[in-house]
Motif scaffolding. Structure first.
Motif, PDB file in Angstrom:
ATOM      1  N   PRO A 136      33.913  47.545  30.563  1.00 60.05           N
ATOM      2  CA  PRO A 136      34.857  47.664  31.937  1.00 60.05           C
ATOM      3  C   PRO A 136      34.237  47.244  33.340  1.00 60.05           C
ATOM      4  O   PRO A 136      34.984  46.772  34.034  1.00 60.05           O
ATOM      5  N   GLN A 137      33.076  47.301  33.643  1.00 64.41           N
ATOM      6  CA  GLN A 137      32.637  46.484  34.920  1.00 64.41           C
ATOM      7  C   GLN A 137      32.706  45.057  34.779  1.00 64.41           C
ATOM      8  O   GLN A 137      33.089  44.643  36.075  1.00 64.41           O
ATOM      9  N   TRP A 138      32.670  44.627  33.662  1.00 67.43           N
ATOM     10  CA  TRP A 138      32.831  43.059  33.726  1.00 67.43           C
ATOM     11  C   TRP A 138      34.513  42.599  33.848  1.00 67.43           C
ATOM     12  O   TRP A 138      34.826  41.774  34.470  1.00 67.43           O
ATOM     13  N   HIS A 139      35.198  43.400  33.114  1.00 67.10           N
ATOM     14  CA  HIS A 139      36.860  43.667  33.199  1.00 67.10           C
ATOM     15  C   HIS A 139      37.201  43.632  34.767  1.00 67.10           C
ATOM     16  O   HIS A 139      37.904  42.792  35.392  1.00 67.10           O
ATOM     17  N   ARG A 140      36.402  44.645  35.588  1.00 69.87           N
ATOM     18  CA  ARG A 140      37.011  44.937  36.912  1.00 69.87           C
ATOM     19  C   ARG A 140      36.486  43.666  37.598  1.00 69.87           C
ATOM     20  O   ARG A 140      36.998  43.560  38.775  1.00 69.87           O
ATOM     21  N   ALA A 141      35.505  43.125  37.396  1.00 64.99           N
ATOM     22  CA  ALA A 141      34.780  42.126  38.229  1.00 64.99           C
ATOM     23  C   ALA A 141      35.427  40.684  38.080  1.00 64.99           C
ATOM     24  O   ALA A 141      35.316  39.890  39.214  1.00 64.99           O
ATOM     25  N   SER A 142      35.914  40.501  37.154  1.00 67.14           N
ATOM     26  CA  SER A 142      36.629  39.193  36.793  1.00 67.14           C
ATOM     27  C   SER A 142      38.008  39.131  37.536  1.00 67.14           C
ATOM     28  O   SER A 142      38.538  40.096  37.961  1.00 67.14           O
ATOM     29  N   LEU A 143      38.443  37.881  37.940  1.00 71.44           N
ATOM     30  CA  LEU A 143      39.432  37.663  38.609  1.00 71.44           C
ATOM     31  C   LEU A 143      40.508  36.633  37.942  1.00 71.44           C
ATOM     32  O   LEU A 143      39.859  35.330  37.950  1.00 71.44           O
ATOM     33  N   ILE A 144      41.657  36.780  37.752  1.00 71.14           N
ATOM     34  CA  ILE A 144      42.691  35.723  37.685  1.00 71.14           C
ATOM     35  C   ILE A 144      43.729  35.824  38.589  1.00 71.14           C
ATOM     36  O   ILE A 144      44.515  36.902  38.685  1.00 71.14           O
ATOM     37  N   SER A 145      43.895  35.125  39.634  1.00 66.70           N
ATOM     38  CA  SER A 145      44.835  35.382  40.322  1.00 66.70           C
ATOM     39  C   SER A 145      45.622  33.949  40.800  1.00 66.70           C
ATOM     40  O   SER A 145      45.102  32.867  40.953  1.00 66.70           O
ATOM     41  N   ASN A 146      47.183  34.086  41.161  1.00 67.45           N
ATOM     42  CA  ASN A 146      47.793  32.908  41.642  1.00 67.45           C
ATOM     43  C   ASN A 146      48.542  33.302  42.957  1.00 67.45           C
ATOM     44  O   ASN A 146      48.727  34.662  42.976  1.00 67.45           O
ATOM     45  N   GLY A 147      48.583  32.522  43.769  1.00 65.44           N
ATOM     46  CA  GLY A 147      49.180  32.787  45.123  1.00 65.44           C
ATOM     47  C   GLY A 147      49.740  31.591  45.783  1.00 65.44           C
ATOM     48  O   GLY A 147      49.341  30.597  45.316  1.00 65.44           O
ATOM     49  N   THR A 148      50.355  31.839  46.726  1.00 67.75           N
ATOM     50  CA  THR A 148      50.886  30.579  47.916  1.00 67.75           C
ATOM     51  C   THR A 148      50.412  30.679  49.012  1.00 67.75           C
ATOM     52  O   THR A 148      50.712  31.754  49.532  1.00 67.75           O
TER      53      THR A 148
END
Length: 206
Positions: A136-148
């Motif tokens: 879970p700590q790696w899941h929380r640390a990862s990032l997949i993000s889209n934005g404008t």
């Protein structure tokens, strides 16, 4: 004879033939395998990239021609019947020379971008598929993000420089394995800053 990039530094690649050599999914994977995990034979590369050893040998020789890889010598790793290869260039960027046809360079850049994006997407989707089984700590640390965001070309370049500066201390080619803290993992870091179509596409633009 094309100019060979210097060893152990980020290379500026301007030779169209060398860039075309990189614009191939298999060769890109082979070079990454050698860059990240160190020297390997064609058979070992084949196991990682999903090719036959003979195909990997061909691609390794082509990468050698343009100075991206070279033969390594380690008597403990090979009995001499199969070559051991290592990466010469661990990071690179493309830059057109004054005598390069702009349309040729644009075509090569497009091919390179498609190869790099496909490889990046493959890694991200593999993480998505397996993330439920991760700590879970790696899941929380990862990032997949889209934005404008809204930015001028100058602001976007400044933002790019800031991101690169933030990533610099963590780059694998700047960190020795023995200096890495316990629990360190390789992390795929992909940054995409792409303008939307049109020069005045921000909301409210005249």
């Amino acid at each position: 004879m094309p100019e060979r990039p210097s060893e152990n530094r980020a290379a500026v690649i301007s030779d169209p033939r060398a860039l075309r050599a990189l614009a191939h999914a298999g060769r890109a994977k082979i070079l990454e395998r050698l860059t990240v995990y160190g020297p390997a034979t064609a058979t070992e590369c084949a196991e990682e990239v999903g090719m036959s050893p003979s195909a990997c040998s061909y691609h390794l020789r082509l990468l050698q021609r343009y100075g991206f890889v070279t033969e390594a010598h380690d008597e403990e790793r090979t009995d001499g019947r199969e070559r051991l290869w290592k990466a010469v260039v661990t990071s690179w960027r493309s830059e057109a020379s004054d005598d390069t046809d702009p349309q040729t360079m644009q075509s090569i850049d497009m091919a390179l971008a498609r190869v790099l994006l496909a490889g990046s997407d493959e890694r991200v989707l593999a993480w998505v598929d397996q993330s439920a089984q991760e700590d879970p700590q790696w899941h929380r640390a990862s990032l997949i993000s889209n934005g404008t965001i809204a930015a001028s070309a100058e602001e976007l370049k400044a933002l790019q420089d800031q991101i690169q500066e933030l990533l610099r201390p963590y780059r694998l080619d700047d960190r020795r394995p023995q200096d890495l803290p316990a629990g360190t993992r390789l992390v795929h870091a992909a940054v995409r800053l792409i303008p939307t179509p049109g020069p005045d596409s921000a909301p409210g633009s005249a």
